[in-house]
Design a protein around this motif. Structure first.
Motif, PDB file in Angstrom:
ATOM      1  N   GLU A 263      -6.995 -21.318   1.070  1.00 52.55           N
ATOM      2  CA  GLU A 263      -5.775 -22.014   1.507  1.00 52.55           C
ATOM      3  C   GLU A 263      -4.517 -21.208   1.188  1.00 52.55           C
ATOM      4  O   GLU A 263      -3.545 -21.701   0.601  1.00 52.55           O
ATOM      5  CB  GLU A 263      -5.706 -23.417   0.896  1.00 52.55           C
ATOM      6  N   HIS A 264      -4.563 -19.949   1.605  1.00 56.63           N
ATOM      7  CA  HIS A 264      -3.411 -19.064   1.507  1.00 56.63           C
ATOM      8  C   HIS A 264      -3.043 -18.619   2.919  1.00 56.63           C
ATOM      9  O   HIS A 264      -3.468 -17.563   3.387  1.00 56.63           O
ATOM     10  CB  HIS A 264      -3.725 -17.840   0.636  1.00 56.63           C
ATOM     11  N   PRO A 265      -2.249 -19.412   3.630  1.00 57.32           N
ATOM     12  CA  PRO A 265      -1.960 -19.104   5.027  1.00 57.32           C
ATOM     13  C   PRO A 265      -1.246 -17.777   5.231  1.00 57.32           C
ATOM     14  O   PRO A 265      -1.354 -17.167   6.295  1.00 57.32           O
ATOM     15  CB  PRO A 265      -1.073 -20.283   5.466  1.00 57.32           C
ATOM     16  N   GLU A 266      -0.543 -17.290   4.198  1.00 56.20           N
ATOM     17  CA  GLU A 266       0.182 -16.028   4.350  1.00 56.20           C
ATOM     18  C   GLU A 266      -0.745 -14.824   4.504  1.00 56.20           C
ATOM     19  O   GLU A 266      -0.326 -13.758   4.957  1.00 56.20           O
ATOM     20  CB  GLU A 266       1.136 -15.809   3.158  1.00 56.20           C
ATOM     21  N   PHE A 267      -2.040 -15.002   4.129  1.00 54.09           N
ATOM     22  CA  PHE A 267      -2.981 -13.886   4.211  1.00 54.09           C
ATOM     23  C   PHE A 267      -4.127 -14.128   5.203  1.00 54.09           C
ATOM     24  O   PHE A 267      -4.952 -13.238   5.392  1.00 54.09           O
ATOM     25  CB  PHE A 267      -3.611 -13.611   2.835  1.00 54.09           C
ATOM     26  N   CYS A 268      -4.208 -15.298   5.796  1.00 58.32           N
ATOM     27  CA  CYS A 268      -5.437 -15.626   6.535  1.00 58.32           C
ATOM     28  C   CYS A 268      -5.391 -15.262   8.024  1.00 58.32           C
ATOM     29  O   CYS A 268      -6.321 -15.583   8.753  1.00 58.32           O
ATOM     30  CB  CYS A 268      -5.808 -17.093   6.357  1.00 58.32           C
ATOM     31  N   ASN A 269      -4.343 -14.592   8.453  1.00 54.86           N
ATOM     32  CA  ASN A 269      -4.277 -14.175   9.854  1.00 54.86           C
ATOM     33  C   ASN A 269      -3.884 -12.702   9.990  1.00 54.86           C
ATOM     34  O   ASN A 269      -3.204 -12.317  10.941  1.00 54.86           O
ATOM     35  CB  ASN A 269      -3.268 -15.050  10.621  1.00 54.86           C
ATOM     36  N   LEU A 270      -4.312 -11.899   9.045  1.00 50.14           N
ATOM     37  CA  LEU A 270      -4.023 -10.469   9.119  1.00 50.14           C
ATOM     38  C   LEU A 270      -4.831  -9.840  10.255  1.00 50.14           C
ATOM     39  O   LEU A 270      -5.923 -10.301  10.581  1.00 50.14           O
ATOM     40  CB  LEU A 270      -4.351  -9.797   7.784  1.00 50.14           C
ATOM     41  N   GLU A 271      -4.296  -8.764  10.816  1.00 51.49           N
ATOM     42  CA  GLU A 271      -4.890  -8.229  12.042  1.00 51.49           C
ATOM     43  C   GLU A 271      -5.374  -6.788  11.940  1.00 51.49           C
ATOM     44  O   GLU A 271      -5.994  -6.287  12.881  1.00 51.49           O
ATOM     45  CB  GLU A 271      -3.874  -8.337  13.193  1.00 51.49           C
ATOM     46  N   SER A 272      -5.101  -6.095  10.848  1.00 50.18           N
ATOM     47  CA  SER A 272      -5.447  -4.670  10.802  1.00 50.18           C
ATOM     48  C   SER A 272      -5.723  -4.220   9.376  1.00 50.18           C
ATOM     49  O   SER A 272      -5.391  -4.913   8.406  1.00 50.18           O
ATOM     50  CB  SER A 272      -4.297  -3.829  11.378  1.00 50.18           C
ATOM     51  N   TRP A 273      -6.333  -3.033   9.277  1.00 43.52           N
ATOM     52  CA  TRP A 273      -6.534  -2.416   7.957  1.00 43.52           C
ATOM     53  C   TRP A 273      -5.189  -2.211   7.271  1.00 43.52           C
ATOM     54  O   TRP A 273      -5.072  -2.404   6.064  1.00 43.52           O
ATOM     55  CB  TRP A 273      -7.247  -1.079   8.093  1.00 43.52           C
ATOM     56  N   GLN A 274      -4.184  -1.796   8.042  1.00 45.79           N
ATOM     57  CA  GLN A 274      -2.870  -1.557   7.452  1.00 45.79           C
ATOM     58  C   GLN A 274      -2.318  -2.829   6.825  1.00 45.79           C
ATOM     59  O   GLN A 274      -1.685  -2.796   5.758  1.00 45.79           O
ATOM     60  CB  GLN A 274      -1.904  -1.034   8.512  1.00 45.79           C
ATOM     61  N   ASP A 275      -2.566  -3.988   7.476  1.00 47.31           N
ATOM     62  CA  ASP A 275      -2.143  -5.261   6.880  1.00 47.31           C
ATOM     63  C   ASP A 275      -2.804  -5.490   5.521  1.00 47.31           C
ATOM     64  O   ASP A 275      -2.170  -5.971   4.574  1.00 47.31           O
ATOM     65  CB  ASP A 275      -2.494  -6.427   7.817  1.00 47.31           C
ATOM     66  N   LEU A 276      -4.109  -5.159   5.432  1.00 43.06           N
ATOM     67  CA  LEU A 276      -4.824  -5.319   4.150  1.00 43.06           C
ATOM     68  C   LEU A 276      -4.243  -4.397   3.094  1.00 43.06           C
ATOM     69  O   LEU A 276      -4.087  -4.792   1.925  1.00 43.06           O
ATOM     70  CB  LEU A 276      -6.313  -5.029   4.339  1.00 43.06           C
ATOM     71  N   TRP A 277      -3.935  -3.177   3.478  1.00 36.92           N
ATOM     72  CA  TRP A 277      -3.373  -2.224   2.511  1.00 36.92           C
ATOM     73  C   TRP A 277      -1.965  -2.630   2.085  1.00 36.92           C
ATOM     74  O   TRP A 277      -1.620  -2.562   0.902  1.00 36.92           O
ATOM     75  CB  TRP A 277      -3.369  -0.818   3.112  1.00 36.92           C
ATOM     76  N   ASP A 278      -1.153  -3.066   3.049  1.00 35.73           N
ATOM     77  CA  ASP A 278       0.226  -3.434   2.730  1.00 35.73           C
ATOM     78  C   ASP A 278       0.293  -4.647   1.808  1.00 35.73           C
ATOM     79  O   ASP A 278       1.247  -4.788   1.021  1.00 35.73           O
ATOM     80  CB  ASP A 278       1.001  -3.734   4.019  1.00 35.73           C
ATOM     81  N   ASN A 279      -0.698  -5.528   1.913  1.00 36.26           N
ATOM     82  CA  ASN A 279      -0.686  -6.771   1.128  1.00 36.26           C
ATOM     83  C   ASN A 279      -1.615  -6.717  -0.088  1.00 36.26           C
ATOM     84  O   ASN A 279      -1.796  -7.733  -0.761  1.00 36.26           O
ATOM     85  CB  ASN A 279      -1.094  -7.954   2.014  1.00 36.26           C
ATOM     86  N   ALA A 280      -2.204  -5.552  -0.364  1.00 35.99           N
ATOM     87  CA  ALA A 280      -3.237  -5.455  -1.410  1.00 35.99           C
ATOM     88  C   ALA A 280      -2.735  -5.943  -2.764  1.00 35.99           C
ATOM     89  O   ALA A 280      -3.424  -6.695  -3.461  1.00 35.99           O
ATOM     90  CB  ALA A 280      -3.741  -4.025  -1.511  1.00 35.99           C
ATOM     91  N   SER A 281      -1.531  -5.556  -3.157  1.00 36.16           N
ATOM     92  CA  SER A 281      -1.031  -5.924  -4.484  1.00 36.16           C
ATOM     93  C   SER A 281      -0.823  -7.431  -4.599  1.00 36.16           C
ATOM     94  O   SER A 281      -1.235  -8.053  -5.595  1.00 36.16           O
ATOM     95  CB  SER A 281       0.285  -5.189  -4.753  1.00 36.16           C
ATOM     96  N   LYS A 282      -0.208  -8.044  -3.588  1.00 39.30           N
ATOM     97  CA  LYS A 282       0.031  -9.492  -3.613  1.00 39.30           C
ATOM     98  C   LYS A 282      -1.296 -10.257  -3.581  1.00 39.30           C
ATOM     99  O   LYS A 282      -1.466 -11.256  -4.294  1.00 39.30           O
ATOM    100  CB  LYS A 282       0.890  -9.901  -2.421  1.00 39.30           C
ATOM    101  N   MET A 283      -2.225  -9.786  -2.761  1.00 39.65           N
ATOM    102  CA  MET A 283      -3.528 -10.448  -2.652  1.00 39.65           C
ATOM    103  C   MET A 283      -4.277 -10.363  -3.975  1.00 39.65           C
ATOM    104  O   MET A 283      -4.909 -11.331  -4.418  1.00 39.65           O
ATOM    105  CB  MET A 283      -4.340  -9.817  -1.515  1.00 39.65           C
ATOM    106  N   ARG A 284      -4.196  -9.212  -4.610  1.00 40.33           N
ATOM    107  CA  ARG A 284      -4.904  -9.030  -5.890  1.00 40.33           C
ATOM    108  C   ARG A 284      -4.351  -9.977  -6.953  1.00 40.33           C
ATOM    109  O   ARG A 284      -5.111 -10.574  -7.734  1.00 40.33           O
ATOM    110  CB  ARG A 284      -4.809  -7.567  -6.325  1.00 40.33           C
TER     111      ARG A 284
END
Length: 393
Positions: A263-284
């Protein structure tokens, strides 16, 4: 006509020791090959004396040896003696495969290299397993798994950021090299069936090690412009209420399912590897907080239900008890009078629908089949006794 397992009827002379070579022969033996383990009479395979049970080590049946020597026969043979060479050459006449893992050049120096063996049996498949291969400035160097892992950059790559390099706790390169060699032998035998020609195989541990870290090797070896990428948060290990959980949310869809479940809507609609890398710190940071709310077992079950890979970090003993392994029959108990009850060894890492790999006989005692094999070659009792007195067997 029923054929049986794939290598039934094939004869393999296994002149190897320690792990990589014996494991190669073991894979062929599980699939039906008649694998003959040949050891010097004064120098048993060193792993015969390694394991946690001293009495088994003293009997040259240590658990390290048991793990990759089932389904074989064992003889002793002094290949430095002329009589020993003659016996080996007799065995070569109707053999299909020779495997050796001594220092490069050692067998040719004995007059037992590929060219000499090929002259006796042109259809032979001859596999040499070494640390660095048969040519090059380091060809004659010897090495074991930890040395290769260090040389190949695996230790530094997998423990980057640690206070000091940490060696992985298992001999992955040895076993990967054994599998690599077994695949090469199977390929050479298939080629022989089509062409009628034998083959020489030069299998190197260093080459195998670098194939196992291929993506990193390609990236690190590229000299052009590169942009470093952080480790994805979905592929990290997190502390839970009662231990650690390894997440395996590798691709975009798995990450979206993970964050939708959390239930983290800010991360549940990412579309690319770059999105995962850009958000890695916040997600962690978010994962570090939420993982503490459940046990590792609870997370493993809950995430499996939404098709997000994860696992509680288990001990090896716990892993061996997994019901999944029991269902597949992966660990097989060795039944033999001189081996304590409860010793289970790995089989092959795959299953055939029919006539697949299986353990049919226990690992042989040192020199257990020497006399039987010599009698098959028409040696009489007195000749065998003389060979023993001469230190040939």
């Amino acid at each position: 006509m029923e054929m049986g397992r794939p290598f039934e009827g094939f004869k393999v002379l296994d002149m190897t020791h320690v792990l990589a070579g014996p494991y190669c022969g073991y894979q062929l033996a599980l699939l039906g090959a008649d694998v003959m383990k040949i050891e010097p009479p004064d120098w048993p395979d060193p792993v015969r004396a390694r394991g946690p049970v001293p009495s088994m080590n003293d009997a040259r049946m240590g658990m390290n040896y048991l793990a990759q020597n089932g389904n074989k026969r064992a003889i002793t043979l002094n290949l430095k003696s002329e009589a020993g060479k003659r016996i080996l050459k007799q065995l070569v006449k109707d053999a299909d495969v020779v495997i050796e893992n001594y220092r490069a050049g050692a067998f040719p120096a004995l007059g037992l290299g590929y060219d000499e063996i090929k002259a006796i049996n042109p259809k032979i498949v001859y596999c040499s397993i070494t640390a660095f291969g048969q040519a090059g400035p380091w060809a004659t160097r010897t090495a074991y798994d930890p040395v290769i892992q260090s040389m190949a950059g695996i230790v530094m790559k997998t423990t980057a950021g640690a206070d000091h390099p940490v060696m992985p706790g298992a001999p992955f390169i040895d076993y990967a090299t054994g599998l690599n060699a077994a695949f090469a032998i199977a390929s050479a035998l298939l080629h022989r069936e089509r062409s009628g020609k034998g083959q020489y195989i030069d299998c190197a541990m260093l080459d195998t090690a670098l194939t196992m870290i291929g993506p990193a090797l390609v990236a690190d070896n590229y000299a052009g412009p590169k942009k470093p990428t952080p480790r994805e948060a979905g592929l990290d290990c997190y502390l839970t209420k009662n231990g650690y959980l390894q997440l395996g949310a590798y691709n975009i869809k798995q990450n979206n399912r993970l964050w939708g479940f959390l239930e983290h809507p800010e991360f549940c609609n990412l579309e690319s590897w770059q999105d995962l890398w850009d958000n890695a710190s916040k997600m962690r940071s978010a994962l570090q907080e939420v993982m503490l709310t459940r046990t590792a077992e609870e997370w493993e079950e809950a995430l499996a239900a939404v098709r997000v890979p994860s696992s509680r970090v288990r001990t090896l003993e716990e892993a061996s008890m997994l019901p999944q392994l029991a269902e597949r029959g992966f660990l097989q108990e060795i039944a033999a009078e001189d081996i304590p009850a409860g010793v289970r060894v790995p089989g092959a890492g795959f299953i055939f629908r029919e006539d697949g790999p299986r353990l049919t006989s226990p690992p042989p005692r040192f020199g257990q089949h020497t006399e039987t094999v010599l009698k098959e070659l028409n040696y009489g009792a007195e000749s065998i006794a003389q060979l023993r007195r001469d230190g040939v067997i």
